[in-house]
Design a protein around this motif. Structure first.
Motif, PDB file in Angstrom:
ATOM      1  N   ILE A 170       0.846  -1.202   0.000  1.00 58.98           N
ATOM      2  CA  ILE A 170       0.000   0.000   0.000  1.00 58.98           C
ATOM      3  C   ILE A 170       0.878   1.247   0.000  1.00 58.98           C
ATOM      4  CG2 ILE A 170      -1.687   1.343   1.321  1.00 58.98           C
ATOM      5  CD1 ILE A 170      -2.879  -1.392   2.253  1.00 58.98           C
ATOM      6  N   GLU A 171       1.943   1.223   0.782  1.00 58.80           N
ATOM      7  CA  GLU A 171       2.844   2.373   0.831  1.00 58.80           C
ATOM      8  C   GLU A 171       3.460   2.646  -0.537  1.00 58.80           C
ATOM      9  OE1 GLU A 171       7.068   3.776   2.828  1.00 58.80           O
ATOM     10  OE2 GLU A 171       5.959   2.150   3.792  1.00 58.80           O
ATOM     11  N   GLU A 172       3.967   1.614  -1.179  1.00 57.46           N
ATOM     12  CA  GLU A 172       4.583   1.795  -2.499  1.00 57.46           C
ATOM     13  C   GLU A 172       3.550   2.276  -3.521  1.00 57.46           C
ATOM     14  OE1 GLU A 172       7.874   1.880  -3.126  1.00 57.46           O
ATOM     15  OE2 GLU A 172       7.951   1.634  -0.938  1.00 57.46           O
ATOM     16  N   ALA A 173       2.353   1.727  -3.472  1.00 59.70           N
ATOM     17  CA  ALA A 173       1.298   2.140  -4.399  1.00 59.70           C
ATOM     18  C   ALA A 173       0.888   3.593  -4.128  1.00 59.70           C
ATOM     19  CB  ALA A 173       0.094   1.207  -4.281  1.00 59.70           C
ATOM     20  N   ALA A 174       0.775   3.967  -2.860  1.00 57.71           N
ATOM     21  CA  ALA A 174       0.390   5.337  -2.511  1.00 57.71           C
ATOM     22  C   ALA A 174       1.444   6.330  -2.996  1.00 57.71           C
ATOM     23  CB  ALA A 174       0.182   5.462  -1.003  1.00 57.71           C
ATOM     24  N   LYS A 175       2.701   5.996  -2.784  1.00 53.46           N
ATOM     25  CA  LYS A 175       3.777   6.870  -3.256  1.00 53.46           C
ATOM     26  C   LYS A 175       3.708   7.032  -4.773  1.00 53.46           C
ATOM     27  CE  LYS A 175       7.358   5.932   0.211  1.00 53.46           C
ATOM     28  NZ  LYS A 175       8.651   5.233   0.405  1.00 53.46           N
ATOM     29  N   LYS A 176       3.578   5.913  -5.456  1.00 56.96           N
ATOM     30  CA  LYS A 176       3.543   5.964  -6.917  1.00 56.96           C
ATOM     31  C   LYS A 176       2.332   6.765  -7.405  1.00 56.96           C
ATOM     32  CE  LYS A 176       3.772   3.199 -11.092  1.00 56.96           C
ATOM     33  NZ  LYS A 176       3.782   1.880 -11.699  1.00 56.96           N
TER      34      LYS A 176
ATOM     35  N   LEU B 199      -0.446   6.164   5.674  1.00 58.05           N
ATOM     36  CA  LEU B 199      -0.537   7.613   5.481  1.00 58.05           C
ATOM     37  C   LEU B 199       0.226   8.366   6.572  1.00 58.05           C
ATOM     38  CD1 LEU B 199      -4.249   7.918   4.351  1.00 58.05           C
ATOM     39  CD2 LEU B 199      -2.211   8.327   2.943  1.00 58.05           C
ATOM     40  N   GLU B 200       0.114   7.894   7.794  1.00 55.97           N
ATOM     41  CA  GLU B 200       0.822   8.542   8.895  1.00 55.97           C
ATOM     42  C   GLU B 200       2.338   8.437   8.705  1.00 55.97           C
ATOM     43  OE1 GLU B 200       0.351   8.859  13.684  1.00 55.97           O
ATOM     44  OE2 GLU B 200       0.210   6.837  12.822  1.00 55.97           O
ATOM     45  N   LYS B 201       2.797   7.282   8.269  1.00 53.80           N
ATOM     46  CA  LYS B 201       4.226   7.092   8.017  1.00 53.80           C
ATOM     47  C   LYS B 201       4.713   8.051   6.928  1.00 53.80           C
ATOM     48  CE  LYS B 201       7.587   3.481   6.820  1.00 53.80           C
ATOM     49  NZ  LYS B 201       8.111   3.661   5.479  1.00 53.80           N
TER      50      LYS B 201
ATOM     51  N   ASP C 202       2.092  21.602   2.863  1.00 56.39           N
ATOM     52  CA  ASP C 202       1.284  20.605   3.558  1.00 56.39           C
ATOM     53  C   ASP C 202       0.162  20.110   2.658  1.00 56.39           C
ATOM     54  OD1 ASP C 202       2.677  20.662   5.970  1.00 56.39           O
ATOM     55  OD2 ASP C 202       1.509  22.338   6.731  1.00 56.39           O
ATOM     56  N   ILE C 203      -0.175  18.854   2.843  1.00 58.23           N
ATOM     57  CA  ILE C 203      -1.243  18.204   2.087  1.00 58.23           C
ATOM     58  C   ILE C 203      -2.256  17.667   3.094  1.00 58.23           C
ATOM     59  CG2 ILE C 203      -1.769  16.212   0.587  1.00 58.23           C
ATOM     60  CD1 ILE C 203      -0.250  18.389  -0.870  1.00 58.23           C
ATOM     61  N   PHE C 204      -3.538  17.813   2.791  1.00 57.92           N
ATOM     62  CA  PHE C 204      -4.582  17.222   3.620  1.00 57.92           C
ATOM     63  C   PHE C 204      -4.603  15.721   3.345  1.00 57.92           C
ATOM     64  CE2 PHE C 204      -9.033  15.729   3.908  1.00 57.92           C
ATOM     65  CZ  PHE C 204      -9.178  15.835   5.278  1.00 57.92           C
ATOM     66  N   LEU C 205      -4.526  14.918   4.406  1.00 58.54           N
ATOM     67  CA  LEU C 205      -4.537  13.464   4.279  1.00 58.54           C
ATOM     68  C   LEU C 205      -5.762  12.890   4.973  1.00 58.54           C
ATOM     69  CD1 LEU C 205      -0.786  12.760   5.087  1.00 58.54           C
ATOM     70  CD2 LEU C 205      -1.868  12.853   2.837  1.00 58.54           C
ATOM     71  N   LEU C 206      -6.294  11.827   4.382  1.00 61.69           N
ATOM     72  CA  LEU C 206      -7.487  11.203   4.946  1.00 61.69           C
ATOM     73  C   LEU C 206      -7.539   9.741   4.556  1.00 61.69           C
ATOM     74  CD1 LEU C 206     -10.242  11.614   6.418  1.00 61.69           C
ATOM     75  CD2 LEU C 206     -11.216  12.144   4.183  1.00 61.69           C
ATOM     76  N   PHE C 207      -8.063   8.932   5.462  1.00 62.85           N
ATOM     77  CA  PHE C 207      -8.493   7.582   5.121  1.00 62.85           C
ATOM     78  C   PHE C 207      -9.994   7.561   5.342  1.00 62.85           C
ATOM     79  CE2 PHE C 207      -9.950   3.386   6.419  1.00 62.85           C
ATOM     80  CZ  PHE C 207      -9.708   2.720   5.232  1.00 62.85           C
ATOM     81  N   THR C 208     -10.703   7.018   4.381  1.00 66.79           N
ATOM     82  CA  THR C 208     -12.152   6.953   4.496  1.00 66.79           C
ATOM     83  C   THR C 208     -12.654   5.639   3.895  1.00 66.79           C
ATOM     84  OG1 THR C 208     -14.187   8.230   4.161  1.00 66.79           O
ATOM     85  CG2 THR C 208     -12.632   8.130   2.309  1.00 66.79           C
TER      86      THR C 208
END
Length: 177
Positions: free
Chosen positions: A10-16, A119-121, A135-141
């Protein structure tokens, strides 16, 4: 399921996904990034939005469009192959366990927690700030699902150390009034 491995994916996919969105739409002032799932825990998808699309919002619903990933311009875009692979794994895991009650609740909770942790990492590593310079607004929903108010408040606080957190929490205080 090996959730540590899943978190890495998930981290690698989110970064990409974020890098792809920034490369394609950085001139539109990307201000947000979210991961979201569904109530059945079958998906993990990215979403992002830009300040450009918010320039002429309906005044009554401006904050809704600003902070609701289902309304964002770039929903389910970025790192398509990676997120499709993650979703395939999730569905296979669900099918092999036939969604037994206790197992499913635990699985879903671990999936949701994994997305927030990723996301927190990335926030703590300044991943988004290093790319955008701000800064970017981050959210998990979760689509078609409502977190308890305190759980959502905790997610917003964990993921945002910026003006977006203050605005979102103030907006939350108006809900139901």
């Amino acid at each position: 399921m090996d959730f540590e491995n899943l978190k890495n994916q998930i981290e690698e996919a989110a970064k990409k996904a974020f890098i792809e969105m920034f490369e394609k739409h950085g001139d539109e002032n990307i201000y947000s990034f979210a991961l979201y799932s569904d109530e059945g825990a079958m998906t993990v998808c990215p979403a992002s939005n830009t300040l450009t699309v918010l320039e002429d919002p309906d005044e009554d619903d401006a904050l809704y469009y600003k902070y609701e990933p289902a309304e964002w311009t770039y929903e389910m875009e970025g790192a398509d192959d990676e997120f499709n692979g993650i979703c395939t794994q999730l569905r296979a895991e669900l099918e092999s366990n036939e969604n037994s009650g206790e197992w499913f609740e635990s699985f879903r909770s671990q999936l949701y927690a994994s997305c927030v942790e990723v996301l927190e990492k990335l926030k703590n590593e300044n991943f988004f700030r290093n790319i955008t310079g701000r800064d970017i607004f981050l959210l998990f929903t979760v689509s078609d699902y409502e977190f308890e108010t305190e759980d959502l408040r905790e997610i917003i606080i964990r993921l945002n150390d910026n003006e977006y957190r203050t605005e979102y929490l103030e907006w939350m205080d108006t809900w139901g009034s």
